[in-house]
Design an enzyme around this catalytic site. Structure first.
Site, PDB file in Angstrom:
ATOM      1  N   CYS A  33       0.854  -1.192   0.000  1.00  0.00           N
ATOM      2  CA  CYS A  33       0.000   0.000   0.000  1.00  0.00           C
ATOM      3  C   CYS A  33       0.887   1.237   0.000  1.00  0.00           C
ATOM      4  O   CYS A  33       2.105   1.147   0.140  1.00  0.00           O
ATOM      5  CB  CYS A  33      -0.943   0.010   1.210  1.00  0.00           C
ATOM      6  SG  CYS A  33      -0.093   0.122   2.795  1.00  0.00           S
ATOM      7  N   CYS A  36       3.323   1.781   2.782  1.00  0.00           N
ATOM      8  CA  CYS A  36       4.581   1.038   2.671  1.00  0.00           C
ATOM      9  C   CYS A  36       5.624   1.892   1.942  1.00  0.00           C
ATOM     10  O   CYS A  36       6.791   1.943   2.343  1.00  0.00           O
ATOM     11  CB  CYS A  36       4.373  -0.265   1.899  1.00  0.00           C
ATOM     12  SG  CYS A  36       3.335  -1.468   2.727  1.00  0.00           S
ATOM     13  N   ASP A 476      -1.768  20.738 -26.254  1.00  0.00           N
ATOM     14  CA  ASP A 476      -1.107  20.496 -27.530  1.00  0.00           C
ATOM     15  C   ASP A 476      -2.025  21.040 -28.633  1.00  0.00           C
ATOM     16  O   ASP A 476      -3.240  21.166 -28.423  1.00  0.00           O
ATOM     17  CB  ASP A 476      -0.877  18.993 -27.691  1.00  0.00           C
ATOM     18  CG  ASP A 476      -0.307  18.645 -29.049  1.00  0.00           C
ATOM     19  OD1 ASP A 476       0.667  19.302 -29.458  1.00  0.00           O
ATOM     20  OD2 ASP A 476      -0.849  17.726 -29.706  1.00  0.00           O
TER      21      ASP A 476
END
Length: 789
Positions: A33, A36, A476
């Site tokens: 997760c 961690c 763009d």
């Protein structure tokens, strides 16, 4: 293998000599997760001379370390000391592609495993929930059936949570997995005790539907309502539905998360596949030898035939041709190249045979640099984590402390051991994140489902956070604001020439060319006039135009079509005013094609990439939402400014003639100025900028790699979709926040009541169900979201 990314930042607490700083890339496995990832990042940054950032979503890692005090093995040791795996990440292109494929295979296996666990657990948990919560359906022996259905969910379905909890506990840390595992095991363990020793296993037992807790009258905390003073006098309540339903909900969330993680790594894999696989090397005797593109060395002479990809970066030494460089520029107009021009690997040779000399190979090529840009940019998104994960760092330890304090307090006050255990277990069960498990997945499911109906694809919850404070949208041009396809804009006949005649002869002459401008003219002529006259002969002037003999009405007409300069060089006479008209049209940002025959210039044709019908309205809508539009394009400045003026973008917010790394730099500069930046694009050249932006939006009509590097995809390619996507994302994020309020609010209110024995299991179960129902109903409101009209 689950991997994370560590990214670099200059300087650290020890302020080492910059010359000794060594950027290091690691692959880290075993994370379960986002907390961690935070733990690994914290441990690495505690090392002297280290600056690191860990990203749970992306599969690569970067660290800035002081090479005079720390080795790569030292860093690996730090990570492994936490219970995770680590190894140096590959840097060579071939190794990188191989590693990316291996990671993809591992991620695919993880997605499949979670999918199976979720659906099997869901099939088992649903009947447990129904018979546990509806007394009328509790048949004789129902509790033993519920136990049989729940056991596989607890033992096998919730195994990822148990495994992560054991790993974390071995290293003295807790995550949300810890709370899930302990809550599920506590509910299951208490239910086992109640079934075998507490009387709940008697056939014919039903869970009481009484709303108020019983009063015991024994003094002390035993007088608290809700505690049965005589253990065993009545069957104890079961928590099997909690033990079955909670891990099932969270498995669904983990499944969606794993799918998003796998998608995050696919942008890099797509980029790596764009390169040519083979190259034609010119040997010493002049023969051509086909070798793997990875075997090309700097300085070797290569040949690229029409239709082939350029194998590596180099310089043209012979031949002329047109190159499709949209990979780099995103622009639909091919680039004309002649000897001395630089060309880039992975671009496509459209027409003539080219000879080139390799100047950059392997990891030094532009394609490899683009790959690193995408990877590095994605690594910078470590702060975009689930809201629940951010809270869990505090929430989990507090809940565990409250449960332990509850057990201790009851025992210290002389209460029976089983009563003390019951109160502590009640805290864990009440705190078990049932509604929390629903808060994000249900809102995301409904929001993304509604989005998919509207052609708006949202990749995950981190995207929703990114939309919150967006105040700049970098767009763009080609394929985003414009259609991305060249088309005929206007036909300007000269004196004495009919429009239809000009279009017919030029369309015929251009029919033998593969150039996009020629194709646009020919297609328009056929659409307007039908069949075109045949061409007897055609001579191509690369980069300039064509000369063709057109047979019309039995006459052979030699037609010259191309740049105005070509006709002047060939000695054709320009009628008065027509040349100035050509210059005027060119300043409007369109491509001007001149045509002539019989020694005279007969007219002009203009070709351009047309603006999408909804672009102007979309730009206005962005402004209404306090989002400032910018246009960044690889096209020429006159074209860019003409398009910007047409759609309503401030000229000061137009940047033309940029390369992919320039787009990344512009996004980063705007972020450095304090803006929250969204980027919308459709090309491979946009991928790195899409990944760098706080929010990347890909137009669905574009390249796969752009969509894979983005956070949102607009399937239709309509620019108005960007506005709706941001609106939907913000609505979904708001819904998640309300859901989390209910989920945590329920815990905050219920945990103290459970700790002092004021909640019966039935009331606790109903409260949990009520909070879950509120979360689901609140999420379903997103189905009413409507796009901008």
């Amino acid at each position: 293998m689950t991997t994370h990314t560590l990214s670099t930042k200059p300087g650290d607490a020890a302020s080492p000599d910059l010359c000794s700083l060594d950027p290091t890339e690691l692959s880290v496995s075993g994370m379960s997760c986002a907390s961690c990832a935070a733990k690994v990042e914290r441990a690495l940054n505690e090392q002297v001379g280290v600056t690191a950032t860990v990203n749970y979503a992306t599969a690569s890692a970067y660290i800035n370390r002081d090479s005079t005090t720390l080795t790569v093995d030292d860093l690996i040791g730090v990570v492994e000391g936490l219970g995770y795996g680590a190894e140096p990440a590959p840097t060579d292109n071939d190794d990188l592609e191989e590693a990316a494929e291996a990671d993809d295979a591992a991620a695919k296996a993880q997605v499949h495993d979670l999918k199976i666990r979720f659906w099997v657990s869901a099939a088992l948990a649903l009947p447990v929930m129904v018979i546990s919560m509806v007394p009328a359906w509790q048949f004789r022996g129902w509790q033993w059936v519920a136990l049989a259905l729940t056991t596989p969910v607890v033992v096998w379905g919730a195994l990822p949570f148990h495994r992560a909890t054991l790993t974390n506990l071995r290293h003295g840390t807790t995550t949300m997995d810890t709370l899930v595992s302990l809550g599920v095991l506590a509910a299951y363990g208490w239910s086992l005790w109640a079934l075998f020793f507490g009387g709940a296993g008697e056939l014919g037992m039903k869970m009481d539907m009484s709303w108020l807790p019983a009063t015991t009258g024994s003094g002390g905390m035993g007088d608290m309502p809700g505690m049965d003073h005589t253990i065993g006098a009545a069957p104890h309540e079961l928590y099997l539905e909690v033990a079955a339903v909670v891990p099932t909900f969270l498995l669904g969330g983990r499944w969606a998360e794993a799918r998003a993680k796998r998608r995050a790594g696919s942008a890099l894999r797509s980029l790596l596949r764009l390169g040519a696989q083979e190259a034609r090397v010119v040997a010493a005797d002049g023969t051509e030898v086909t070798v793997p593109a990875s075997a090309v060395n700097v300085g070797q002479l290569l040949v690229v035939r029409p239709g082939e990809r350029v194998p590596t970066d180099g310089e043209v030494t012979g031949g002329t041709s047109t190159i499709d460089a949209s990979l780099l520029t995103g622009e639909s107009v091919p680039v004309e190249v002649v000897p001395g021009d630089a060309i880039t690997g992975a671009t496509v040779n459209l027409s003539g045979r080219l000879e080139m000399r390799a100047t950059r190979v392997g990891s030094d090529t532009q394609l490899a640099r683009m790959g690193r840009l995408v990877r590095d940019a994605q690594a910078g998104k470590a702060d975009a984590q689930r809201l629940a994960d951010r809270v869990s760092a505090v929430f989990v330890p507090i809940v565990l402390l409250i449960a332990a304090a509850t057990l201790t307090a009851w025992l210290a006050l002389g209460q029976p051991v089983d009563a003390a255990i019951a109160a502590a277990v009640a805290v864990l069960v009440i705190a078990c994140p049932c509604a929390l498990g629903l808060a994000t997945p249900t809102a995301l499911l409904v929001g993304t489902g509604r989005g998919s109906q509207l052609g708006l694809l949202i990749s995950g919850p981190q995207v929703l956070e990114a939309t919150r404070d967006i105040d700049v949208m970098v767009l763009d041009k080609t394929g985003t604001i414009t259609e991305g396809i060249m088309s005929l804009v206007d036909v300007v006949p000269g004196p004495g020439t009919e429009r239809a005649e000009l279009l017919r002869l030029v369309g015929s002459a251009e029919s033998g060319s593969e150039h996009p401008i020629a194709a646009a003219i020919t297609d328009a002529a056929r659409y307007e006039l039908g069949d075109l006259p045949p061409v007897e002969s055609l001579t191509n002037h690369p980069g300039l135009g064509v000369r063709a003999t057109v047979i019309s009405s039995g006459e052979h007409t030699l037609v010259l079509v191309g740049r105005p300069g070509l006709l002047a060089d060939e000695g054709l006479v320009w009628p008065e005013g027509l040349r100035s008209r050509a210059d005027e049209l060119g300043s409007d940002g369109v491509t001007v094609v001149a045509a002539g025959w019989d020694g005279t210039v007969r007219g002009l044709l203009t070709v351009a990439d047309t603006v999408r019908p909804d672009s102007e309205r979309a730009i206005a809508a962005l402004v209404e939402h306090n989002i400032t539009p910018w246009m960044v394009t690889g096209d020429a400045e006159p074209v860019a400014r003409a398009v910007a003026e047409q759609v309503g973008i401030d000229p000061d917010h137009v940047v033309a003639g940029v390369m992919p790394e320039d787009k990344v730099a512009i996004v980063a500069r705007l972020q450095g100025e304090g803006h929250r930046v969204a980027m919308a694009g459709d090309g491979v050249n946009d991928a790195a900028a899409l990944a760098t932006a706080d929010l990347g939006i890909a137009m669905g009509s574009g390249a796969d790699v752009a969509m894979e590097a983005s956070d949102l995809t607009i399937v239709s390619g309509a620019l108005m979709g960007t506005v709706d996507a941001i609106r939907l994302s913000r609505s979904t994020l708001g819904t998640i926040k309300v859901n989390l309020f209910w989920a945590f609010g329920y815990n905050v209110a219920a945990i103290p009541l459970a700790a002092v024995g004021l909640l019966t299991p039935l009331i606790g179960g109903l409260a949990m169900a009520a909070s879950s129902v509120l979360v689901v109903l609140n999420s379903l409101r997103l189905r009413r979201f409507q796009p901008t009209r």
